[in-house]
Enzyme design. Structure first.
Site, PDB file in Angstrom:
ATOM      1  N   HIS A   1       4.555 -10.834   1.927  1.00 44.47           N
ATOM      2  CA  HIS A   1       5.073  -9.919   2.939  1.00 44.47           C
ATOM      3  C   HIS A   1       6.316 -10.480   3.618  1.00 44.47           C
ATOM      4  O   HIS A   1       6.936  -9.813   4.436  1.00 44.47           O
ATOM      5  CB  HIS A   1       3.961  -9.655   3.974  1.00 44.47           C
ATOM      6  CG  HIS A   1       4.223  -8.526   4.905  1.00 44.47           C
ATOM      7  ND1 HIS A   1       4.460  -8.710   6.256  1.00 44.47           N
ATOM      8  CD2 HIS A   1       4.292  -7.189   4.698  1.00 44.47           C
ATOM      9  CE1 HIS A   1       4.649  -7.538   6.830  1.00 44.47           C
ATOM     10  NE2 HIS A   1       4.554  -6.594   5.923  1.00 44.47           N
TER      11      HIS A   1
ATOM     12  N   ARG B   1       0.811  -1.225   0.000  1.00 50.47           N
ATOM     13  CA  ARG B   1       0.000   0.000   0.000  1.00 50.47           C
ATOM     14  C   ARG B   1       0.842   1.271   0.000  1.00 50.47           C
ATOM     15  O   ARG B   1       1.749   1.436   0.804  1.00 50.47           O
ATOM     16  CB  ARG B   1      -0.944  -0.001   1.195  1.00 50.47           C
ATOM     17  CG  ARG B   1      -1.927   1.174   1.189  1.00 50.47           C
ATOM     18  CD  ARG B   1      -2.854   1.133   2.372  1.00 50.47           C
ATOM     19  NE  ARG B   1      -3.791   0.021   2.287  1.00 50.47           N
ATOM     20  CZ  ARG B   1      -4.027  -0.837   3.270  1.00 50.47           C
ATOM     21  NH1 ARG B   1      -3.374  -0.723   4.405  1.00 50.47           N
ATOM     22  NH2 ARG B   1      -4.910  -1.791   3.122  1.00 50.47           N
TER      23      ARG B   1
END
Length: 700
Positions: free
Chosen positions: A453, A423
């Site tokens: 991640h 993001r």
């Protein structure tokens, strides 16, 4: 609490319903509490003044993102499923109501701290923000020239009429609504115009030395200059009023995993719309007439709870630029030099050092440079045949990227898994992917439906007849800049089983094949959640059998309900539980019969606490893991994460010692109360102890 002498068979099922909403803190309100703690740093007189201004800007920036992502998500839920009830028992509309009250209190306090505390104290240090009513004649002349030369040519006011409808307002841009009387050159009289300040313009302008008092740093807000000379934009008309405003929009975008053929194109398409998502917040100059406020509210279809009246610049976070514009070391934190362990120094053979023993780096106290050197050495080492790496946030110009490109040009097999949906870094990661592909790096965009991640780097090196795996596993991103601001762990190892696990996960990410059973790593979305629950339950079992039982968890957030319930059960069994949670914590400590054995603390200091550690006493033989994952639903089930054991005895003891530092902190630690609020610890008669300060002394 169960009797310590009772066996498993004798323990009666606890009648307490652990799903009771009273046992859960609302996630969004918990995040606002974190922002409150950041804002408290701006009020802390013990901190350097420019650092306090920096904290204020961070608090304002955090609130921007909170509305862009979290509030936007709650609004969407209110529209799609207004009757939905979260673990805390609130419907979306109830959440929005409570968020509005808390957020308005926060904003009021932000402006109070700015206007009544920081600006006066900065002025005492000859760092001044000059109001237009206080400009000298010479300053006024200089600023008039600045307006005519730098601003006037690029400003584009839009008069509102049938041919000029209300313009599309960019997300978080600085805008002005101007009230006018009279007619323009074509005889039109709309009464209003909108002026958007281009994003390329600095929001704060420093006056030249010859226009300031000796030794002073004098600044003027861009908004003040536009206010002062806005008449120049409307020849023949009279400006009755000019008021700044700012709109925050939904900046989270949705990519339909089932309907996309090309993830890169899908993300690029969504990015183009980010600046024009639905309006979620409006900030307006407090001096704006009520009629004009009502006009803007109606235009953006926003209710009072999402309208904020500003008693200063509407974009306070832009004041962060002052930090680098003022050369005053005495008003900033004392610089420090991160330590480089002797085994990993420049010109050292890192592969020989890692082969000799596992090594752990604790950033920012210890340098990130060995991580870069690890990849740089791999790029030029004739025995290295392949490098595989994940990149979540790193930057196109990062030396890590340069080393990977060099390796590819040297003929190594280089594979990089880039997460395009990190993001607010999506555009940078798209550019990064293109740059790497141009250098013949194999670029993969992870797994559709799951963000990658995990923080992993694998170097495959041919040593004689042996192909050895060298790995780096971390809790934070491969980003040299944030490595100086965030606390993170990084582990170097050539353990055969650990290396095999990392290789298998890379194979899974690139081939989409099923991963075989891992030897040492826990991985989400497969084994991490169940593995952590098993270790929590094992501590519960030990406590019920009268054995020592303890859990220490250090993360950025605790949200996932099953994990919270497992911790509640452990507390009921008598396990001593210490949670160090920087931000969101939905677990409510101190509830009799449920969580009285749980302490939750948050450390807010010079560095952003980012390490994730899971430690379990395990009958006296501690299990210690570091991870890329927090205890959140998304980390457990919607991301690819790794959780790696710290097995070397010295490193194992070192991590536990670091955790003790945080648990002994008596001045930067905030303790979560059962009502959801935090209370900062005070040293009292004890000697002041700050974990980050002690770690700086010990490691840097």
């Amino acid at each position: 609490m169960a009797n310590a002498d009772m066996t498993n068979e004798e323990v009666v099922e606890n009648p307490i319903d652990l799903t009771n909403p009273e046992y859960y803190i609302n996630r969004e309100l918990s995040l606002l509490e974190f922002n409150d703690r950041v804002l408290a740093q701006a009020k802390n007189e013990k901190l350097p003044l420019l650092e306090r201004l920096n904290y204020l800007c961070i608090a304002c920036s955090n609130l921007d993102e909170f509305y862009e992502v979290r509030v936007a998500s709650v609004i969407q839920m209110a529209e799609m499923d207004p009757g939905a009830i979260g673990a805390d028992g609130f419907t979306p509309h109830e959440q929005l109501e409570k968020i509005g009250v808390k957020a308005h209190d926060l904003v009021d306090e932000q402006y109070r701290v700015l206007n009544e505390v920081l600006i006066p104290q900065l002025e005492e240090e000859n760092i001044r923000f000059i109001r237009r009513t206080d400009w000298t004649e010479a300053q006024n002349n200089w600023l008039a020239n600045y307006f005519n030369d730098e601003l006037l040519p690029i400003l584009t006011p839009v008069g509102l009429d049938s041919a000029h409808p209300f313009p599309r307002i960019l997300n978080k841009s600085l805008n002005f609504i101007v009230s006018l009387t009279g007619k323009d050159a074509f005889g039109r009289n709309s009464g209003r115009a909108i002026l958007q300040a281009p994003r390329a313009l600095p929001r704060i302008i420093q006056l030249p030395a010859e226009e300031t008092a000796s030794g002073s740093h004098d600044f003027v807000f861009l908004s003040s200059i536009i206010h002062a000379f806005v008449d120049e934009l409307f020849n023949g008309m009279k400006v009755k009023g000019c008021y700044q405003f700012r709109v925050t929009r939904n900046s989270d975008f949705f990519v339909d995993d089932d309907a996309i053929d090309d993830l890169l194109n899908a993300v690029e398409g969504e990015l183009a719309m980010r600046n024009y998502g639905d309006e979620v917040r409006l900030e307006i100059d407090i001096n704006c007439p009520e009629e004009t406020i009502d006009f803007l509210k109606a235009r953006f279809d926003l209710t009072d709870d999402r309208v904020f009246l500003a008693t200063g610049p509407v974009n306070v976070s832009r004041m962060q630029a002052i930090y680098n514009m003022v050369d005053r070391p005495d008003l900033k934190f004392t610089p420090f030099k991160p330590r480089v362990p002797s085994q990993l120094g420049r010109k050292k053979d890192l592969f020989a050092a890692i082969k000799n023993q596992d090594m752990l780096l604790h950033h920012p106290y210890e340098s990130f440079l060995p991580v870069v050197d690890f990849i740089r050495q791999a790029a030029v080492d004739h025995d290295v045949i392949a490098i595989k790496q994940t990149l979540y946030r790193t930057g196109v110009d990062s030396p890590v990227v340069g080393a990977l490109i060099k390796a590819a040009k040297a003929g190594k097999e280089v594979t990089v898994v880039i997460e395009l949906r990190a993001r607010f870094d999506e555009k940078e990661n798209i550019d990064l992917a293109s740059k790497l592909q141009e250098a013949a790096v194999h670029v993969v965009y992870g797994v559709v439906g799951y963000k990658t991640h995990a923080k992993m780097c694998l170097v495959l090196r041919k040593e004689g007849k042996t192909l050895r795996n060298y790995v780096h596993l971390g809790t934070g991103n491969y980003h040299p800049k944030t490595a100086r601001l965030y606390t993170d762990y990084g582990l170097f190892s050539c353990n055969k089983e650990l290396g095999e696990d990392v290789r298998r996960i890379f194979g899974q990410l690139t081939s989409l094949g099923k991963v075989t059973k891992l030897n040492k790593l826990l991985q989400s979305p497969f084994t991490l959640h169940t593995g952590l629950l098993k270790m929590i339950d094992k501590e519960s079992e030990n406590a019920r059998k009268g054995r020592p039982a303890k859990i220490i968890i250090k993360v950025n957030a605790i949200v996932e309900e099953q994990a919270i319930q497992a911790l509640y059960r452990a507390s009921q069994a008598g396990v001593d539980i210490k949670l160090i949670v920087r931000g969101i914590c939905c677990l409510r400590p101190g509830i009799p019969g449920v969580s009285e054995n749980i302490e939750v603390r948050s450390i807010i200091g010079r560095f952003l606490e980012h390490t994730r550690v899971y430690a379990f006493l395990n009958g006296g033989n501690w299990n210690v893991y570091a991870a890329s994952a927090d205890l959140m639903t998304r980390n457990m089930f919607r991301r690819v994460e790794t959780c790696f054991p710290i097995e070397d005895k010295k490193l194992h003891a070192r991590v536990l010692s670091d955790l003790d530092c945080y648990l002994n902190d008596n001045s930067q630690a905030w303790i979560l109360q059962s009502d959801g609020h935090y209370q900062q610890l005070q040293p009292g008669e004890e000697e002041e102890y700050q974990a980050q300060t002690e770690l700086l002394k010990a490691l840097s």
